[in-house]
Write a protein that holds these residues in place. Structure first.
Motif, short mmCIF file in Angstrom:
data_model
loop_
_atom_site.label_atom_id
_atom_site.label_comp_id
_atom_site.label_asym_id
_atom_site.label_seq_id
_atom_site.Cartn_x
_atom_site.Cartn_y
_atom_site.Cartn_z
N TYR A 104 2.12 26.90 -35.13
CA TYR A 104 2.79 26.01 -36.09
C TYR A 104 4.09 25.49 -35.49
O TYR A 104 4.86 26.24 -34.89
CB TYR A 104 3.08 26.75 -37.39
N GLU A 156 7.85 26.13 -31.62
CA GLU A 156 6.50 26.56 -31.94
C GLU A 156 6.51 28.05 -32.27
O GLU A 156 7.16 28.84 -31.57
CB GLU A 156 5.56 26.30 -30.76
N LEU A 188 3.02 29.23 -43.77
CA LEU A 188 2.68 28.25 -42.74
C LEU A 188 3.04 28.72 -41.34
O LEU A 188 2.52 28.19 -40.35
CB LEU A 188 3.40 26.92 -43.02
N TYR A 189 3.91 29.70 -41.26
CA TYR A 189 4.48 30.09 -39.97
C TYR A 189 3.56 31.06 -39.23
O TYR A 189 3.81 32.26 -39.12
CB TYR A 189 5.89 30.64 -40.18
#
Length: 236
Positions: A215, A202, A210-211
C-alpha cells in the motif's frame, strides 16, 4: 514553515499545501514555572510534575498549542490526556498531533469524522555524525537510491532529516490503528516530489486496515532555513 515568534507567543500558520492550521510557539525552559499549568487551565499529570524542567516546559507548551487548536476547532473545554505509551488522548471527535523540538512546540487538530489519525513532526536539519547515524539506523538500502536521486537539488542532510521526520509523523498518525511502537523499516520511502512537498512511502508489513504490504501513501513536507516539517493524515 513555522516562522520565528517571540517566546511565549502563540501563532497560527496554515500548512503550505493544505487547509491545516498549525498552532505553534517558542519558549525558554529556564523561565518556565509549573504555575503556568493552572493559569492556562491545563491538567498537570503526576509524571510531568516530577519531570525535569525542560520536559515540563515541552509538555506544557505542546498542550498550550493543542488547547489553542482545539478552541479554534470549537472545542472550548477540551483537555488532551496522556495514554499508556505517553500518546496524546484527544477529545471525542478530534484527531490531533503535538510536536516539540528544541525550544519550539506545535499542534494540529482535524475532525475525526474525516481523519482517523494525524501525525506532525518538526526537526532541525542534522549534519555530520547526526546524518551518518540517521543513514545507518533508519534508512534501508532501497531508500538510499531515492535520496541519492535528489541529493544535488536538496542536499543529503536535509533529505535524511526529512525521511526521519516523515516516519515519525507516520508513526504518530498510525498509532491509533496499530497500538504499538513501530520499527523504521515497516515503511519505505519510494519517491520525492519536491515541487508539491510530497514524500511517497510503501508499507512493508501488515499494519491493519488499508496499511498492508504494497500500500502506498503520502506524507506532506516543507523545508527551509535548516528546518523540516512533515504531516501525515490517515483518512477515516
Amino acid at each position: 514553515m513555522l516562522t520565528a515568534t517571540p517566546s511565549g507567543e502563540l501563532t497560527c500558520t496554515h500548512w503550505p499545501t493544505s487547509d491545516c492550521k498549525i498552532f505553534h510557539t517558542r519558549f525558554d525552559p529556564a523561565h518556565f514555572s509549573l504555575l503556568q499549568f493552572g493559569n492556562a487551565g491545563i491538567d498537570l499529570p503526576p509524571k510531568i510534575a516530577t519531570a525535569v524542567p525542560k520536559r515540563q516546559a515541552e509538555f506544557f507548551h505542546g498542550r498550550l498549542c493543542a488547547q489553542a487548536a482545539l478552541r479554534d476547532a470549537g472545542v472550548a473545554q477540551g483537555q488532551v490526556g496522556v495514554g499508556a505509551q505517553r500518546e496524546p488522548l484527544w477529545p471525542q471527535g478530534i484527531a490531533g498531533s503535538i510536536t516539540h523540538h528544541g525550544a519550539m512546540a506545535a499542534a494540529v487538530v482535524l475532525p475525526a469524522a474525516r481523519w482517523a489519525g494525524v501525525g506532525m513532526d518538526v526537526e532541525t536539519v542534522g549534519s555530520g555524525q547526526q546524518s551518518a547515524a540517521l543513514q545507518e539506523t533508519i534508512i534501508m538500502p532501497r531508500e538510499r537510491l531515492v535520496l541519492a536521486a535528489h541529493d544535488s537539488a536538496m542536499g543529503m542532510d536535509t533529505l535524511l532529516t526529512l525521511a526521519f521526520s516523515a516516519k515519525e509523523s507516520f508513526y504518530k498518525g498510525i498509532y491509533g490503528l496499530v497500538g504499538r511502537v513501530l520499527d523504521f523499516d515497516v515503511i519505505s520511502l519510494i519517491g520525492i516530489e519536491a515541487s508539491t512537498g510530497t514524500l511517497w512511502f510503501e508499507v512493508m508489513e501488515a499494519l491493519g486496515g488499508l496499511y498492508q504490504p504494497g500500500y502506498r501513501f503520502q506524507v506532506a513536507f516543507a523545508a527551509e532555513a535548516g528546518q523540516v516539517m512533515t504531516l501525515f493524515r490517515r483518512a477515516a
